[in-house]
Design a protein around this motif. Sequence first.
Motif, PDB file in Angstrom:
ATOM      1  N   TYR A  64       0.954  -1.133  -0.281  1.00  0.00           N
ATOM      2  CA  TYR A  64      -0.252  -0.070  -0.204  1.00  0.00           C
ATOM      3  C   TYR A  64       1.336   1.396   0.250  1.00  0.00           C
ATOM      4  O   TYR A  64       2.276   1.603   0.867  1.00  0.00           O
ATOM      5  CB  TYR A  64      -0.924   0.156   1.022  1.00  0.00           C
ATOM      6  CG  TYR A  64      -1.373   1.404   1.818  1.00  0.00           C
ATOM      7  CD1 TYR A  64      -3.048   1.680   0.869  1.00  0.00           C
ATOM      8  CD2 TYR A  64      -0.743   2.297   2.725  1.00  0.00           C
ATOM      9  CE1 TYR A  64      -3.171   3.660   1.217  1.00  0.00           C
ATOM     10  CE2 TYR A  64      -1.879   3.105   3.425  1.00  0.00           C
ATOM     11  CZ  TYR A  64      -2.697   3.658   1.723  1.00  0.00           C
ATOM     12  OH  TYR A  64      -3.222   5.020   2.285  1.00  0.00           O
ATOM     13  N   TYR A  87      -0.118  -7.678  -4.849  1.00  0.00           N
ATOM     14  CA  TYR A  87      -1.534  -6.697  -5.590  1.00  0.00           C
ATOM     15  C   TYR A  87      -0.888  -5.322  -4.906  1.00  0.00           C
ATOM     16  O   TYR A  87      -0.569  -4.926  -3.537  1.00  0.00           O
ATOM     17  CB  TYR A  87      -2.495  -6.864  -4.833  1.00  0.00           C
ATOM     18  CG  TYR A  87      -3.556  -8.221  -5.186  1.00  0.00           C
ATOM     19  CD1 TYR A  87      -3.861  -8.685  -6.255  1.00  0.00           C
ATOM     20  CD2 TYR A  87      -2.917  -9.503  -4.255  1.00  0.00           C
ATOM     21  CE1 TYR A  87      -4.675  -9.559  -6.635  1.00  0.00           C
ATOM     22  CE2 TYR A  87      -2.773 -10.787  -5.246  1.00  0.00           C
ATOM     23  CZ  TYR A  87      -4.024 -10.631  -6.100  1.00  0.00           C
ATOM     24  OH  TYR A  87      -4.029 -12.290  -6.163  1.00  0.00           O
ATOM     25  N   VAL A  89      -2.209  -1.599  -3.131  1.00  0.00           N
ATOM     26  CA  VAL A  89      -3.632  -0.396  -3.335  1.00  0.00           C
ATOM     27  C   VAL A  89      -2.888   1.006  -3.173  1.00  0.00           C
ATOM     28  O   VAL A  89      -1.607   0.967  -2.516  1.00  0.00           O
ATOM     29  CB  VAL A  89      -4.243  -0.634  -1.778  1.00  0.00           C
ATOM     30  CG1 VAL A  89      -5.090   0.367  -1.207  1.00  0.00           C
ATOM     31  CG2 VAL A  89      -4.696  -2.240  -1.663  1.00  0.00           C
ATOM     32  N   TYR A 112      -2.957  -3.068  -9.952  1.00  0.00           N
ATOM     33  CA  TYR A 112      -3.288  -2.053  -9.274  1.00  0.00           C
ATOM     34  C   TYR A 112      -4.712  -2.378  -8.518  1.00  0.00           C
ATOM     35  O   TYR A 112      -5.201  -2.551  -9.845  1.00  0.00           O
ATOM     36  CB  TYR A 112      -3.253  -0.854  -9.719  1.00  0.00           C
ATOM     37  CG  TYR A 112      -0.989   0.103  -9.532  1.00  0.00           C
ATOM     38  CD1 TYR A 112      -1.704   0.967  -8.864  1.00  0.00           C
ATOM     39  CD2 TYR A 112       0.042  -0.658 -10.121  1.00  0.00           C
ATOM     40  CE1 TYR A 112      -0.140   1.017  -8.575  1.00  0.00           C
ATOM     41  CE2 TYR A 112       1.007  -0.129  -9.780  1.00  0.00           C
ATOM     42  CZ  TYR A 112       1.229   0.579  -8.603  1.00  0.00           C
ATOM     43  OH  TYR A 112       2.078   0.914  -9.043  1.00  0.00           O
ATOM     44  N   ILE A 113      -4.618  -1.314  -7.111  1.00  0.00           N
ATOM     45  CA  ILE A 113      -6.544  -1.220  -7.219  1.00  0.00           C
ATOM     46  C   ILE A 113      -5.873  -0.046  -6.049  1.00  0.00           C
ATOM     47  O   ILE A 113      -5.656   0.507  -5.918  1.00  0.00           O
ATOM     48  CB  ILE A 113      -6.766  -2.337  -5.659  1.00  0.00           C
ATOM     49  CG1 ILE A 113      -6.753  -3.571  -5.999  1.00  0.00           C
ATOM     50  CG2 ILE A 113      -7.721  -2.078  -5.086  1.00  0.00           C
ATOM     51  CD1 ILE A 113      -6.812  -4.750  -5.118  1.00  0.00           C
ATOM     52  N   CYS A 115      -7.777   4.144  -4.527  1.00  0.00           N
ATOM     53  CA  CYS A 115      -8.198   3.895  -3.626  1.00  0.00           C
ATOM     54  C   CYS A 115      -8.128   5.494  -3.584  1.00  0.00           C
ATOM     55  O   CYS A 115      -8.049   6.489  -3.609  1.00  0.00           O
ATOM     56  CB  CYS A 115      -8.749   3.192  -2.595  1.00  0.00           C
ATOM     57  SG  CYS A 115      -6.774   3.312  -1.862  1.00  0.00           S
ATOM     58  N   SER A 123     -10.467  -1.134   0.860  1.00  0.00           N
ATOM     59  CA  SER A 123      -9.746  -1.690  -0.094  1.00  0.00           C
ATOM     60  C   SER A 123      -8.612  -2.701  -0.508  1.00  0.00           C
ATOM     61  O   SER A 123      -8.353  -2.660  -1.024  1.00  0.00           O
ATOM     62  CB  SER A 123      -8.729  -0.275  -1.038  1.00  0.00           C
ATOM     63  OG  SER A 123      -9.915   0.734  -1.681  1.00  0.00           O
ATOM     64  N   ILE A 124      -8.377  -2.481   1.030  1.00  0.00           N
ATOM     65  CA  ILE A 124      -7.172  -3.066   1.355  1.00  0.00           C
ATOM     66  C   ILE A 124      -8.044  -4.635   1.842  1.00  0.00           C
ATOM     67  O   ILE A 124      -7.375  -6.107   1.211  1.00  0.00           O
ATOM     68  CB  ILE A 124      -6.575  -3.090   2.977  1.00  0.00           C
ATOM     69  CG1 ILE A 124      -5.841  -1.772   3.017  1.00  0.00           C
ATOM     70  CG2 ILE A 124      -5.746  -3.712   3.317  1.00  0.00           C
ATOM     71  CD1 ILE A 124      -4.324  -1.921   2.129  1.00  0.00           C
ATOM     72  N   ALA A 127      -8.522  -6.073  -1.560  1.00  0.00           N
ATOM     73  CA  ALA A 127      -7.536  -6.838  -1.991  1.00  0.00           C
ATOM     74  C   ALA A 127      -6.845  -8.353  -1.556  1.00  0.00           C
ATOM     75  O   ALA A 127      -6.941  -9.443  -2.716  1.00  0.00           O
ATOM     76  CB  ALA A 127      -6.149  -6.181  -1.843  1.00  0.00           C
TER      77      ALA A 127
END
Length: 320
Positions: A64, A87, A89, A112-113, A115, A123-124, A127
Amino acid sequence: MDLDYRNIKIDKTKIDYLFNEGKAKIYIKRDDLIGFSFGGNKVRIAAEIFEEIRRKGYTAVISYGSYASNLNRVIAQMACYYGIKCYIVCKQEKDFRTTANMKLAEYSGAEYIYCDVLGVRESIEKAIRISESRGERPYYVYGNSLGEGNEEVLLRAYKKAYNEIKNYSDKNEIHFDSIYLASGTGMTQAGLIAGRYENKGKEEIRGISVARKAVEAKKAIVRNLVNGKIFEASDIEMLNPLEMIKVNDLYLDGGYGFYGEGIADTVKMMVSRFGIALDPVYSGKAFYGMLSEIRKNDLEGSFLFIHTGGMPGFFDFMLK
Ligand SMILES: *Cc1c(COP(=O)(O)O)cnc(C)c1O
């Protein structure tokens, strides 16, 4: 999967004398030269993270950070190196822009995610759900979805770095009055404080904040030290951490990712005169802050600057 194969080891990094600024003798610890993914503090931290991943058999990693995050890039590259899924975030702030760090993480196959600042926790968790639905066992670098619980692992990196500094001091009979570094989440500074505490060291460890006001930055460091089991919450009250922990927020220069002429000139000076590249978001901001403090207060003694890396940010700066 056998992740013991080609384990990434962090070699000790050298300390060099740089120059005198007035009565101050400035040294630099070259953590930017660590030999994986452009070096920097995040490589030391990621090496500790992947040690855990390997020991406990996780099969995916979640990182993150913001668009300029060096941690995200290093985690993505190390995940690719070890052959596990990554992943990321990523916080989309108002000044969001594409960076070399983001591109490098994408090259490594990281997913990528995005937020906004308020949706980090969700969002975590998202994921984690995506990863688990694919049959993976994901490891979130900061612990739980609130970003706590993994401090013991993360602190190890700079506890070890403190020992390198102590060995150098003992061997060369050079006592550093102050150790300066860029302070973001405060994990690196907390690790150094933990190392100093365990060794009964005397150096002042001074963070130059790159994003937060000093009080917030100090609170984060205290939280890291308590959650990392270095101090008891009860010790902390006694030790008066807001006095004991040194963070300077005079050089925020507009906040995270922003910088003025002083920082830009310092980055240019360091790369021209010494061949050492700093980035304006972290290491350059901190180096400028240290020099400004020395000049302003006519400080005397031996100063050690920890070059925490950020090389991709240097090239973003060059092309801006
Ligand atoms: C992350 C980072 C820092 C700050 O480290 P924290 O442990 O978050 O305080 C400093 N310099 C560089 C180059 C970084 O990437």
